[in-house]
Design a protein around this motif. Structure first.
Motif, PDB file in Angstrom:
ATOM      1  N   ALA A  10       0.829  -1.209   0.000  1.00 48.13           N
ATOM      2  CA  ALA A  10       0.000   0.000   0.000  1.00 48.13           C
ATOM      3  C   ALA A  10       0.861   1.256   0.000  1.00 48.13           C
ATOM      4  N   ILE A  11       1.959   1.223   0.743  1.00 45.04           N
ATOM      5  CA  ILE A  11       2.882   2.358   0.762  1.00 45.04           C
ATOM      6  C   ILE A  11       3.578   2.492  -0.593  1.00 45.04           C
ATOM      7  N   ALA A  12       4.001   1.369  -1.167  1.00 42.40           N
ATOM      8  CA  ALA A  12       4.680   1.394  -2.471  1.00 42.40           C
ATOM      9  C   ALA A  12       3.761   1.923  -3.573  1.00 42.40           C
ATOM     10  N   HIS A  13       2.454   1.612  -3.490  1.00 38.54           N
ATOM     11  CA  HIS A  13       1.486   2.114  -4.476  1.00 38.54           C
ATOM     12  C   HIS A  13       1.151   3.584  -4.239  1.00 38.54           C
ATOM     13  N   GLY A  14       1.543   4.115  -3.082  1.00 39.17           N
ATOM     14  CA  GLY A  14       1.255   5.507  -2.770  1.00 39.17           C
ATOM     15  C   GLY A  14      -0.121   5.733  -2.188  1.00 39.17           C
ATOM     16  N   TRP A  15      -0.751   4.688  -1.647  1.00 37.26           N
ATOM     17  CA  TRP A  15      -2.089   4.802  -1.085  1.00 37.26           C
ATOM     18  C   TRP A  15      -2.081   5.098   0.409  1.00 37.26           C
ATOM     19  N   LEU A  16      -1.041   4.682   1.094  1.00 37.67           N
ATOM     20  CA  LEU A  16      -0.907   4.920   2.531  1.00 37.67           C
ATOM     21  C   LEU A  16       0.483   5.461   2.823  1.00 37.67           C
ATOM     22  N   THR A  17       0.589   6.192   3.920  1.00 36.53           N
ATOM     23  CA  THR A  17       1.890   6.588   4.445  1.00 36.53           C
ATOM     24  C   THR A  17       1.956   6.135   5.898  1.00 36.53           C
ATOM     25  N   MET A  18       3.165   5.879   6.364  1.00 38.09           N
ATOM     26  CA  MET A  18       3.343   5.481   7.756  1.00 38.09           C
ATOM     27  C   MET A  18       3.995   6.624   8.519  1.00 38.09           C
ATOM     28  N   HIS A  19       3.462   6.878   9.700  1.00 39.39           N
ATOM     29  CA  HIS A  19       4.030   7.898  10.587  1.00 39.39           C
ATOM     30  C   HIS A  19       5.445   7.461  10.960  1.00 39.39           C
ATOM     31  N   PRO A  20       6.374   8.388  11.165  1.00 36.12           N
ATOM     32  CA  PRO A  20       7.751   8.016  11.522  1.00 36.12           C
ATOM     33  C   PRO A  20       7.846   7.124  12.767  1.00 36.12           C
ATOM     34  N   SER A  21       6.891   7.223  13.665  1.00 39.47           N
ATOM     35  CA  SER A  21       6.910   6.375  14.862  1.00 39.47           C
ATOM     36  C   SER A  21       6.527   4.934  14.545  1.00 39.47           C
ATOM     37  N   GLY A  22       5.875   4.711  13.405  1.00 44.96           N
ATOM     38  CA  GLY A  22       5.412   3.381  13.034  1.00 44.96           C
ATOM     39  C   GLY A  22       4.092   2.996  13.668  1.00 44.96           C
ATOM     40  N   ALA A  23       3.496   3.897  14.431  1.00 41.25           N
ATOM     41  CA  ALA A  23       2.267   3.591  15.154  1.00 41.25           C
ATOM     42  C   ALA A  23       0.999   3.961  14.394  1.00 41.25           C
ATOM     43  N   TYR A  24       1.135   4.712  13.306  1.00 35.72           N
ATOM     44  CA  TYR A  24      -0.039   5.194  12.585  1.00 35.72           C
ATOM     45  C   TYR A  24       0.150   5.081  11.081  1.00 35.72           C
ATOM     46  N   LEU A  25      -0.970   4.882  10.402  1.00 35.36           N
ATOM     47  CA  LEU A  25      -1.022   4.947   8.949  1.00 35.36           C
ATOM     48  C   LEU A  25      -1.978   6.065   8.577  1.00 35.36           C
ATOM     49  N   SER A  26      -1.766   6.667   7.427  1.00 36.05           N
ATOM     50  CA  SER A  26      -2.655   7.696   6.911  1.00 36.05           C
ATOM     51  C   SER A  26      -2.873   7.451   5.431  1.00 36.05           C
ATOM     52  N   PHE A  27      -4.102   7.727   4.972  1.00 33.39           N
ATOM     53  CA  PHE A  27      -4.373   7.644   3.547  1.00 33.39           C
ATOM     54  C   PHE A  27      -3.743   8.845   2.849  1.00 33.39           C
TER      55      PHE A  27
END
Length: 86
Positions: free
Chosen positions: A60-77
């Protein structure tokens, strides 16, 4: 004779679709973030493994659909990810 069980989310595309569906069904916090712990638990409750979850998040991150917070605790669309459900 079967030696391996069929994994419902063993197919990477099925795992990715399930991950995005779970994330879309959650309410984001005030900063637009989704808890990784909640998504992970729901993913595993539907038959996915930790490895399948990790692969789906990376895809999902590679497709550009999600990003991960630097802490690794959260995802965002991302905008592209949000548009998939508009």
């Amino acid at each position: 004779m079967k030696f391996k069980e069929d994994r419902p989310l063993g197919n990477p595309e099925a795992a990715l679709a399930r991950l995005l569906a779970i994330a879309n069904g959650l309410e984001a916090d005030h900063a637009g973030r989704l808890s990784v712990a909640i998504i992970n638990r729901q993913f595993r409750d539907t038959g996915g493994s930790y490895e399948e979850y990790s692969a789906a998040v990376k895809a999902a991150i590679a497709h550009g659909w999600l990003t991960m917070h630097p802490s690794g605790a959260y995802l965002s669309f991302t905008q592209a990810g949000a548009e998939r459900f508009a």
